[in-house]
Design a protein around this motif. Structure first.
Motif, PDB file in Angstrom:
ATOM      1  N   ALA A 157      35.271  52.024  61.248  1.00 35.80           N
ATOM      2  CA  ALA A 157      34.094  52.212  62.095  1.00 35.80           C
ATOM      3  C   ALA A 157      33.020  52.982  61.336  1.00 35.80           C
ATOM      4  O   ALA A 157      31.820  52.679  61.453  1.00 35.80           O
ATOM      5  CB  ALA A 157      34.482  52.943  63.374  1.00 35.80           C
ATOM      6  N   THR A 167      29.003  55.687  64.622  1.00 33.02           N
ATOM      7  CA  THR A 167      30.412  55.602  64.236  1.00 33.02           C
ATOM      8  C   THR A 167      31.315  55.756  65.453  1.00 33.02           C
ATOM      9  O   THR A 167      32.287  55.006  65.639  1.00 33.02           O
ATOM     10  CB  THR A 167      30.745  56.700  63.210  1.00 33.02           C
ATOM     11  N   ILE A 198      31.166  52.618  67.744  1.00 30.48           N
ATOM     12  CA  ILE A 198      31.872  51.469  67.164  1.00 30.48           C
ATOM     13  C   ILE A 198      33.380  51.662  67.271  1.00 30.48           C
ATOM     14  O   ILE A 198      34.116  50.734  67.638  1.00 30.48           O
ATOM     15  CB  ILE A 198      31.439  51.256  65.705  1.00 30.48           C
ATOM     16  N   ALA A 199      33.847  52.867  66.967  1.00 24.93           N
ATOM     17  CA  ALA A 199      35.280  53.144  67.054  1.00 24.93           C
ATOM     18  C   ALA A 199      35.810  52.914  68.462  1.00 24.93           C
ATOM     19  O   ALA A 199      36.927  52.401  68.658  1.00 24.93           O
ATOM     20  CB  ALA A 199      35.563  54.575  66.607  1.00 24.93           C
ATOM     21  N   ARG A 235      34.753  48.558  69.431  1.00 23.77           N
ATOM     22  CA  ARG A 235      34.825  47.384  68.560  1.00 23.77           C
ATOM     23  C   ARG A 235      35.846  46.354  69.032  1.00 23.77           C
ATOM     24  O   ARG A 235      35.709  45.159  68.752  1.00 23.77           O
ATOM     25  CB  ARG A 235      35.100  47.795  67.112  1.00 23.77           C
TER      26      ARG A 235
END
Length: 605
Positions: free
Chosen positions: A5, A131, A134-135, A138
């Motif tokens: 990520a 970050t 996204i982590a 995703r």
């Protein structure tokens, strides 16, 4: 397993930063890549780091006619070793920030260092926030659903042409979990009872704003049995937390003028703007002031914006435009509530009511253009690519043929009516990607929706006509602009920001070339030019003939630490870019066209 990520966020941050740098600061020196062993890219763009006696080489994985390139590996020239060395994206951004401020002539050294530090802080903040998003998201199967709220909460990369797209100063980590749209939280509103003597409200509908507020809680019930002479005001939890710490509010609470009620009613969710909240059960979305800087600006509702929403609802109703263009919808902001506290233009209680056509059962297939054109996560298709592939499969036609038909539907419902609204009535819209929604029923654009009461421009040349049509515009003189300025703004938001992003997405996804869609767009604009005879005609002529187009410098605005929404006259930095529609520049390499002088214009972000 794919990239982490953090690595995805770092590359996306670089993508946004370089987009601004090459458009606004330095187009670079371009050359064909003959070093195939180093990279699969066909082009290399070199940027000079004069103050550092160095150079930066960027591998171009996809070269866009519209400046929306895809970037690969980066290398820095090491003078001492006389060789290139690969560097990480964030390191490259830091080098470019240092170069930016080294070039900032006329800035006091101490101020220059403070602004450089501020930009680096926002870059780091945006990178870290991205970050985290996204982590968390995703692998979420809801990320690519084509429903209104899922679309609003899917913008993990944020503003595609902003250097700090996910900067959220003023929102702590625990608040992100609860209130950031990307993390899909839902929460109740915080309510206040306020004595009617301190309440300011207006509504362009048959329902007063105070009644709208009550209906948010009790649905179809007529009353909550509030004490006599008190009005119910909703607040965003972040807004309420800030308000309860303000001395003027604390004093009003002690006097019994304001009574905090806490969390009540149904749950809402944040849309992509962070401060506009939505519930499938409510007839109204709510736009609040929050003590958070999103990208450039502290997101607060100003009194002129409250009035503008009401006045524009009345004006647009008088034009009859909605009846003549049923596929082009403007989401009205026709009512507001706030509290009048002594000595304050805005108390912080300001809330705007926005119509919500996306109630339960009506929210399917509604997607913002920002979400539709956003870069996909590694290993995934963009929303647009998945959509076109589905239509092509159903119709047993080629991707290119479906793409060009889709694009024509989009021009017909989103671009042509916007031009006609300006041409016939002198009303231009700040129709950028995030303010633009498409109803994609059947796979093709069926209806376009515009939102944002901060984004109206009224033509000074039409002032007398508009005033006769709706005398209330006399109360919003700040909405009137000269046509020359409107052309620049409208061109940037409608064409460069919105329309060009659609073309670039088709090209980057390999569906149809940017050049083919630009030819299609030229044909469309030539047809429109023949039918326009008002202020939109010079705009379309500019698009077809001028070698450069106006461009809002988000990076330059950030370099000078301008908060457009709160600066005097809402100042924003504008520059210019090569016009890809102009035949004279279509074959010219980026480094052969230099920027014109940077200008400062007035208006919202």
């Amino acid at each position: 397993m794919g990239p982490s990520a953090r690595a995805i966020a770092e590359q996306a941050s670089l993508q946004a930063f370089l987009h601004g740098y090459l458009q606004e600061i330095d187009p670079g020196q371009w050359r064909e890549n003959t070093e195939s062993a180093r990279t699969p890219g066909h082009w290399i763009c070199e940027l000079s780091l004069e103050s550092q006696r160095s150079r930066l080489a960027i591998d171009i994985l996809y070269r866009s006619d519209l400046g929306r390139h895809r970037y690969g590996k980066l290398h820095q020239w090491l003078n001492g070793r006389y060789c290139w060395a690969e560097i990480e994206p964030f390191q490259a951004m830091c080098l470019l920030v240092r170069e930016l401020y080294a070039r900032s002539a006329g800035m006091v050294p101490e101020l220059r260092k403070l602004r450089e530090l501020e930009l680096l802080h926002r870059l780091t903040d945006s990178y870290g926030v991205m970050t985290r998003y996204i982590a968390k998201r995703r692998h979420d199967p809801h990320l690519y659903l084509n429903r209104f709220l899922e679309s609003e909460q899917s913008l993990l990369f944020g503003h595609a042409s902003h250097p700090t797209p996910k900067s959220r100063q003023g929102m702590s980590e625990w608040q992100q979990d609860a209130y950031a749209p990307e993390l899909t939280g839902r929460f109740q509103l915080h309510y206040f009872m306020v004595h009617e003597s301190c309440v300011l409200e207006d509504s362009a509908t048959a329902v007063p704003a105070s009644a709208m507020s009550e209906l948010l809680i009790n649905g179809s019930q007529a009353s909550l049995n509030l004490p006599d002479n008190y009005v119910l005001l909703p607040g965003h939890p972040l807004q309420a937390q800030w308000l309860l710490l303000q001395p003027a509010v604390q004093s009003a609470i002690e006097d019994g003028v304001i009574l905090p009620l806490g969390a009540l009613g149904p749950e809402f969710a944040a849309t992509s703007s962070v401060r506009t909240l939505y519930s499938e059960q409510a007839d109204w979305m709510l736009k609040f002031s929050i003590p958070v800087k999103v990208t450039n600006s502290l997101r607060v509702n100003k009194v002129p914006e409250l009035r503008a929403g009401v006045v524009m609802a009345r004006l647009l109703a008088q034009t009859g435009f909605a009846e003549s263009e049923p596929r082009f919808r403007i989401l009205q902001d026709p009512a507001y509530l706030t509290v009048n506290l002594p000595g304050q233009a805005e108390s912080g209680f300001e809330v705007i009511f926005r119509e919500n056509p996306f109630i339960k059962g009506q929210e399917h297939d509604v997607v913002s253009i920002a979400a539709l054109t956003q870069d996909p996560l590694p290993g995934r298709n963009s929303r647009l690519l998945s959509l076109i592939e589905g239509v092509a499969l159903n119709e047993n036609r080629s991707l290119a043929a479906v793409s060009q038909d889709w694009f024509q539907h989009y021009l017909a419902c989103a671009i042509a009516p916007a031009l006609r609204l300006y041409d016939e009535h002198g009303v231009a819209l700040e129709a950028h990607q995030q303010n633009s929604l498409l109803d994609l029923r059947g796979g093709y654009p069926d209806t376009y929706y515009y939102r944002d009461n901060q984004g109206y421009y009224l033509s000074e040349s039409r002032r007398a006509t508009l005033t006769e049509l709706c005398p209330d515009v006399n109360h919003t003189p700040e909405l009137f602009y000269r046509d020359a300025m409107i052309r620049d703004r409208f061109c940037y938001y409608l064409i460069v920001n919105q329309l060009f992003s659609v073309i670039a997405r088709f090209g980057a996804d390999g569906l149809v070339s940017e050049a083919a869609l630009l030819r299609q767009l030229r044909g469309f604009l030539q047809t429109e030019l023949a039918r326009l005879d008002g202020p939109a005609r010079p705009l379309v002529a500019m698009l077809l003939e001028d070698s450069c187009l106006p461009y809002k410098g988000n990076l330059l605005t950030r370099v000078h630490d301008v908060d457009e929404l709160n600066a005097e006259l809402e100042m924003a930095v504008y520059t210019s870019i090569p016009n890809p529609l102009c035949r004279r520049v279509q074959s010219v390499l980026p480094n052969q066209l230099r920027k014109q002088a940077v200008e400062v214009h007035h208006g919202a972000a």
